[in-house]
Design an enzyme around this catalytic site. Structure first.
Site, PDB file in Angstrom:
ATOM      1  N   HIS A 110       2.112 -10.785  -0.283  1.00 31.02           N
ATOM      2  CA  HIS A 110       3.059 -10.936   0.819  1.00 31.02           C
ATOM      3  C   HIS A 110       2.701 -10.077   2.027  1.00 31.02           C
ATOM      4  O   HIS A 110       3.200 -10.301   3.122  1.00 31.02           O
ATOM      5  CB  HIS A 110       4.499 -10.659   0.357  1.00 31.02           C
ATOM      6  CG  HIS A 110       4.844  -9.214   0.167  1.00 31.02           C
ATOM      7  ND1 HIS A 110       4.822  -8.589  -1.064  1.00 31.02           N
ATOM      8  CD2 HIS A 110       5.243  -8.276   1.046  1.00 31.02           C
ATOM      9  CE1 HIS A 110       5.190  -7.337  -0.922  1.00 31.02           C
ATOM     10  NE2 HIS A 110       5.457  -7.117   0.336  1.00 31.02           N
ATOM     11  N   ASP A 121       1.824 -11.625  -6.851  1.00 27.83           N
ATOM     12  CA  ASP A 121       1.854 -10.917  -5.566  1.00 27.83           C
ATOM     13  C   ASP A 121       0.667  -9.971  -5.401  1.00 27.83           C
ATOM     14  O   ASP A 121       0.813  -8.837  -4.944  1.00 27.83           O
ATOM     15  CB  ASP A 121       3.171 -10.150  -5.399  1.00 27.83           C
ATOM     16  CG  ASP A 121       3.484  -9.851  -3.926  1.00 27.83           C
ATOM     17  OD1 ASP A 121       2.812 -10.437  -3.051  1.00 27.83           O
ATOM     18  OD2 ASP A 121       4.373  -9.029  -3.662  1.00 27.83           O
ATOM     19  N   SER A 170       4.165  -1.512   0.602  1.00 26.78           N
ATOM     20  CA  SER A 170       3.670  -2.660  -0.157  1.00 26.78           C
ATOM     21  C   SER A 170       2.151  -2.671  -0.225  1.00 26.78           C
ATOM     22  O   SER A 170       1.477  -2.558   0.801  1.00 26.78           O
ATOM     23  CB  SER A 170       4.136  -3.963   0.494  1.00 26.78           C
ATOM     24  OG  SER A 170       5.419  -4.313   0.098  1.00 26.78           O
TER      25      SER A 170
END
Length: 471
Positions: free
Chosen positions: A124, A154, A230
């Site tokens: 993402h 992911d 992230s």
């Protein structure tokens, strides 16, 4: 209660080699907090903080954080994702037939895993990127190439070309990570580079979304993780990579107590597959089933209250060949305790088809160790064309009256709004498609922005064709 009727109450579904409990699990668990994935825009307000006077030593209970931080901070990078998004047109735009676009810049983190510049991050973080830029801890900036992705987990793999050998983080064994163990989260929250926070492993095998048909297995930690973290590193006190920071449980979008990371063993397996095959190979045990609990244990007449109840065994699977049957309970895999299906999923997804695992099984009142060879999972996510595909079974061939093809299990991304479930793809660009390997072989030779002509058969036996432009 009869065994077969009891098993049906589990709400079972096959899940890529592990198991999933559908409506039953939703009934007994509370609604989870909103999950926030942490990549952030370039513009971000930062609240002022009070100054802190450090009066304690750099160790807690004899654990030295400085060495782990020094080993890892130089190998965590800042990833910038430049995208172009469509915006709502004004009357002025509409009158002239224009579709306005706006450039947006997102940012996250990444982890250098080899000295020649391979970098792992979250899918993402780089999703829909027109251009990727990586900045090292020494402020050197490089253009990055996207090597491959696995959206379901992911995880994405990037590559940069540098003139010198780069610092990198070695992989640890996430299966050996213990609850209560100290860990560090290293990343770039709010575009603040080279940030290190400490916490402990709060839980393992955490499934974040009970509504998803795909059970996931994350490491939960209370190390402070915020937007921008992230794709960053979760490391142990030896400086070894045990996870890739991915999500936070939050109602505000910022850290409120817990964060989640993809276990390093899963990430490593995905990366190895992308580098070797260009896609991720998925193995499966070949069972359907659900979580064991006290009530189910009473119904089965057993003393165990944790494990996986086998409700059905898939024909010709490794589990079938190993002799597993309905009503068996799996309590361990390779001496790792299996308390819930996310534990099993997390372990199996770190393995390849053909690998063998030893399952500890309670069967007919007897505990035994059974060796199971993982077979290939016939459902594969193909992000290039926004589809999850499955090879046809003998039953499918008879039902649809075809000799070859692949079935569309689900459409994702741009195709999610179209219902193509159970359509059969028979050709791509006039190339006959017999199985998923054919699809992957065709797509490996496709250039970006190339338009594909995909021929399908719908559930009524009618041939349909549509064009799809590869990003």
């Amino acid at each position: 209660m009869h065994m077969k009727s009891f098993i049906k109450t589990l709400g079972i579904a096959i899940l890529g080699g592990a198991v999933v409990l559908g409506s039953y699990k939703l009934f007994i668990e509370e609604e989870p907090q909103q999950l926030t994935y942490q990549n952030t825009s370039l513009q971000e307000d930062i609240a002022p903080v009070q100054s802190v006077n450090y009066t304690e030593a750099t160790t807690i209970g004899g654990v030295d954080f400085t060495q782990a931080a020094e080993k890892t901070v130089h190998a965590v990078v800042h990833v910038k994702n430049k995208t172009v998004t469509r915006v709502r047109p004004s009357f002025f735009d509409l009158s002239r037939g224009r579709v306005p676009y706006r450039e947006a810049i997102g940012s996250g983190s990444g982890v250098i895993i080899t000295e020649d510049g391979y970098i792992v991050t979250n899918n993402h973080v780089i999703e829909n990127a027109r251009e990727l830029e990586v900045t090292l801890n020494n402020n050197k900036t490089y253009k990055a190439e996207l090597i491959g992705t696995e959206p379901n987990s992911d995880i994405a793999l990037l590559k940069i070309e540098a003139d010198e050998s780069l610092p990198y983080i070695v992989f640890g064994d996430s299966d050996q990570t213990k609850i209560g163990e100290w860990v560090l989260a290293v990343g770039n929250p709010f575009n603040l580079t080279s940030t290190v926070t400490a916490g402990i492993v709060s839980a393992k095998g955490r499934d974040l979304d009970t509504r998803d048909a795909v059970a996931q297995s994350f490491i939960q930690t209370d190390a402070a993780v915020n937007p921008g973290n992230s794709g960053g590193a979760l490391v142990n006190t030896n400086g070894e990579l045990v996870g890739i920071n991915t999500a936070i449980a939050s109602k505000t979008g910022s850290y409120v107590g817990y964060s989640f990371a993809v276990p390093s063993n899963n990430a490593r397996k995905i990366i190895n597959d992308i580098m070797e095959y260009g896609y991720v190979q998925k193995g499966m045990l070949g069972i359907k089933g659900g979580n064991l609990n006290g009530n189910i244990a009473d119904e089965l007449g057993i003393d165990e209250s944790e494990g996986i109840v086998v409700a059905e065994v898939v024909e010709d699977s490794g589990a079938a060949n190993a002799g597993l049957k309905e009503g068996d309970v799996i309590t361990m895999i390779d001496n790792i305790k299996i308390k819930k299906f996310a534990d099993l999923t997390g372990y199996v997804t770190s393995k390849n088809p053909g690998d063998k695992v030893v399952a500890t099984v309670l069967s007919d009142g007897t505990i035994k160790d059974v060796t199971i060879e993982l077979t290939k999972n016939n459902t594969v996510s193909i992000p290039t064309i926004d589809m999850d595909l499955r090879n046809l079974t003998k039953k499918d061939l008879k039902t649809y009256g075809v000799k070859q093809g692949v079935k569309i299990v689900r459409t994702i991304g741009e195709l999610a709004r179209y219902d193509m479930t159970d359509y059969i793809i028979t050709k791509i660009n006039d190339n006959t498609v017999s199985d998923i390997d054919d699809v992957q072989s065709i797509l490996r030779n496709v250039d970006p922005n190339e338009t594909l002509l995909i021929q399908m058969m719908n559930s009524n036996g009618e041939i349909e064709r549509f064009r799809y432009t590869v990003d």
